[in-house]
Design a protein around this motif. Structure first.
Motif, PDB file in Angstrom:
ATOM      1  N   GLY A  41       0.826  -1.221   0.000  1.00  0.00           N
ATOM      2  CA  GLY A  41       0.000   0.000   0.000  1.00  0.00           C
ATOM      3  C   GLY A  41       0.852   1.260   0.000  1.00  0.00           C
ATOM      4  O   GLY A  41       1.893   1.321   0.657  1.00  0.00           O
ATOM      5  N   ASP A  78      -2.885  10.983   3.629  1.00  0.00           N
ATOM      6  CA  ASP A  78      -3.488   9.944   4.482  1.00  0.00           C
ATOM      7  C   ASP A  78      -2.684   8.656   4.322  1.00  0.00           C
ATOM      8  O   ASP A  78      -2.290   8.304   3.220  1.00  0.00           O
ATOM      9  CB  ASP A  78      -4.939   9.665   4.043  1.00  0.00           C
ATOM     10  N   SER A  80      -1.739   4.677   4.089  1.00  0.00           N
ATOM     11  CA  SER A  80      -2.338   3.523   3.432  1.00  0.00           C
ATOM     12  C   SER A  80      -2.957   2.632   4.497  1.00  0.00           C
ATOM     13  O   SER A  80      -2.357   2.379   5.540  1.00  0.00           O
ATOM     14  CB  SER A  80      -1.234   2.792   2.674  1.00  0.00           C
ATOM     15  N   GLN A  81      -4.186   2.225   4.259  1.00  0.00           N
ATOM     16  CA  GLN A  81      -4.861   1.362   5.239  1.00  0.00           C
ATOM     17  C   GLN A  81      -5.378   0.126   4.523  1.00  0.00           C
ATOM     18  O   GLN A  81      -5.500   0.127   3.296  1.00  0.00           O
ATOM     19  CB  GLN A  81      -6.058   2.111   5.831  1.00  0.00           C
ATOM     20  N   LYS A  83      -8.399  -0.841   4.428  1.00  0.00           N
ATOM     21  CA  LYS A  83      -9.628  -0.533   3.678  1.00  0.00           C
ATOM     22  C   LYS A  83      -9.347   0.374   2.487  1.00  0.00           C
ATOM     23  O   LYS A  83     -10.085   0.408   1.534  1.00  0.00           O
ATOM     24  CB  LYS A  83     -10.687   0.197   4.502  1.00  0.00           C
ATOM     25  N   ARG A  84      -8.305   1.206   2.610  1.00  0.00           N
ATOM     26  CA  ARG A  84      -7.979   2.089   1.472  1.00  0.00           C
ATOM     27  C   ARG A  84      -6.474   1.990   1.254  1.00  0.00           C
ATOM     28  O   ARG A  84      -5.688   2.667   1.904  1.00  0.00           O
ATOM     29  CB  ARG A  84      -8.400   3.515   1.756  1.00  0.00           C
ATOM     30  N   GLY A  87      -3.523   5.716   0.051  1.00  0.00           N
ATOM     31  CA  GLY A  87      -3.944   6.826   0.916  1.00  0.00           C
ATOM     32  C   GLY A  87      -4.209   8.084   0.094  1.00  0.00           C
ATOM     33  O   GLY A  87      -3.571   8.318  -0.926  1.00  0.00           O
ATOM     34  N   HIS A  88      -5.181   8.891   0.543  1.00  0.00           N
ATOM     35  CA  HIS A  88      -5.474  10.154  -0.165  1.00  0.00           C
ATOM     36  C   HIS A  88      -4.305  11.130  -0.036  1.00  0.00           C
ATOM     37  O   HIS A  88      -3.670  11.199   1.012  1.00  0.00           O
ATOM     38  CB  HIS A  88      -6.708  10.821   0.443  1.00  0.00           C
TER      39      HIS A  88
END
Ligand SMILES: Nc1nc2c(ncn2[C@@H]2O[C@H](COP(=O)(O)OP(=O)(O)OP(=O)(O)O)[C@@H](O)[C@H]2O)c(=O)[nH]1
Ligand SMILES: [Mg+2]
Length: 370
Positions: A41, A78, A80-81, A83-84, A87-88
């Protein structure tokens, strides 16, 4: 020429310049966020700090917006997760600045590096980059955003710059020759901020002229308004030196300077600011020729400026300019008599700019090539 007396006698505090054509703010771009190594991510990038030129904005307004905070920062990215996974990116921070601003990154020594000049409305430039997000390239570690001390200097953009001692009639002349309505008054330092007027010609040529605060001997050591505002004439194509035929005296406590003395001292101050300024064409206007006895002084000064090297020889070494200047034209007038009095000057300005190929040629208009 004696040029004696307390050259640099103290000048009262209120005469020291206060107007804002320079502003500082600390800026911090956003940090990049960490990535997520396990899932490959990538973290979001930090937001950039962006300057955007806005017509009509002023540095006073910029100063007021930022003086309390002192710091403008952009959003971090944001991370990296699960769920996403991507990251934004952080939002950039857009700072509105006036058109004609030069942006510098200041260093600890008080110097600066020019980052950009914004000369067009809506022009944008990134002055501090957000940090990269964490990715395989950086071991998934988000990078720090750039941060710096930003200095903004406003430079006016005009074809012609008016320079002269205070009270010489620069603003009166600008009023007579252009559409500008600057303040005119019988005391030194009436003009505290530069102002630009537009001179219009019957053939639709337009020439812009900048009026500056009065310049004084010792401006280079910050006497009077100082000489920092001279940066506004760095980009002009022609200098118009305006002098009072009767000379200048700041106050009864200060020494009297004759017309030719003010000319020498002005050349000296311009040189001390930036010797290349005087490689521009310079025209000399000797003003207030309606004053009694001025016709003889005018003739005398005209003869003296034709042989400036002889005048310089009589000047004390510490105020002697190093280069002899050749004026393109020397003109006498009474600027207060309005547009009729400056008709000749108006014509000469256009001719000099044409000679420097800074304006299109008259023939070109006729042939329709412009
Ligand atoms: N007699 C006479 N007075 C003039 C003439 N031109 C300007 N003045 C007067 O001189 C004074 C100063 O004029 P300004 O135009 O404000 O001078 P300035 O060079 O812009 O002065 P600063 O802004 O202080 O640097 C005013 O009182 C004007 O009316 C002139 O041709 N003849
Ligand atoms: Mg003025």
């Amino acid at each position: 020429m004696r040029l004696s007396g307390a050259l640099y006698k103290k000048i009262r505090r209120y005469m020291v310049g206060k107007f804002i054509d320079s502003a500082k703010v600390r800026v911090r771009a956003g940090n990049g966020a960490d990535g997520l190594a396990k899932f490959g991510g990538v973290g979001g990038r930090g937001g950039d700090i962006v300057l955007e030129a806005t017509a009509g904005d002023t540095l006073d307004a910029f100063y007021k917006r930022w003086k309390k905070k002192g710091l403008a920062s952009a959003r971090n990215g944001d991370p990296s997760q699960v769920k996403r996974i991507f990251g934004h990116d952080g939002e950039p921070k857009v700072l509105s600045v006036p058109v004609g601003v030069a942006a510098y990154a200041r260093n600890d020594l008080g110097g600066g590096v020019l980052l950009a000049e914004l000369n067009e409305n809506r022009e944008r430039v990134v002055v501090a980059r957000g940090g990269a997000g964490g990715s395989p390239e950086n071991d998934f570690k988000g990078q720090k955003g750039e941060s710096l001390h930003l200095q903004l200097d406003l430079k006016l953009i005009a074809d012609v710059g008016l320079v002269g001692f205070p009270n010489a009639g620069k603003s009166t002349l600008l009023k007579a020759i252009s559409n500008a309505r600057p303040k005119v008054a019988d005391y030194p330092f009436t003009t505290v901020r530069p102002e630009v007027g537009i001179i219009e010609y019957p053939d639709l040529t337009k020439v812009s002229m900048a009026d500056l605060p009065g310049l004084l001997e010792g401006a280079h050591i910050n006497r009077g308004m100082g000489h920092s505002f001279l940066r506004h004439i760095e980009r002009t194509k022609l200098l118009l030196m305006v002098t009072d035929v009767t000379g200048f005296r700041l106050s009864p406590q200060h020494p009297m300077r004759s017309c030719i003395e003010t000319i020498v001292l002005l050349i000296r101050e311009l040189e001390l600011y930036d010797p290349t300024l005087l490689s521009k064409p310079v025209m000399l206007v000797i003003n207030k020729l309606d004053q009694p006895g001025s016709a003889e002084i005018f003739e005398e000064v005209k003869a003296q400026v034709a042989k400036l090297e002889e005048v310089f020889e009589e000047v004390p070494e510490e105020v002697r300019p190093s280069n002899v200047l050749q004026f393109q034209h020397v003109l006498g007038m009474s600027a207060k008599d309005g547009p009729a009095a400056v008709k000749e000057l108006k014509k000469l300005i256009k001719n000099v700019l044409r000679e420097q190929i800074m304006l299109p040629n008259e023939d070109d208009y006729e042939q329709g090539t412009v």
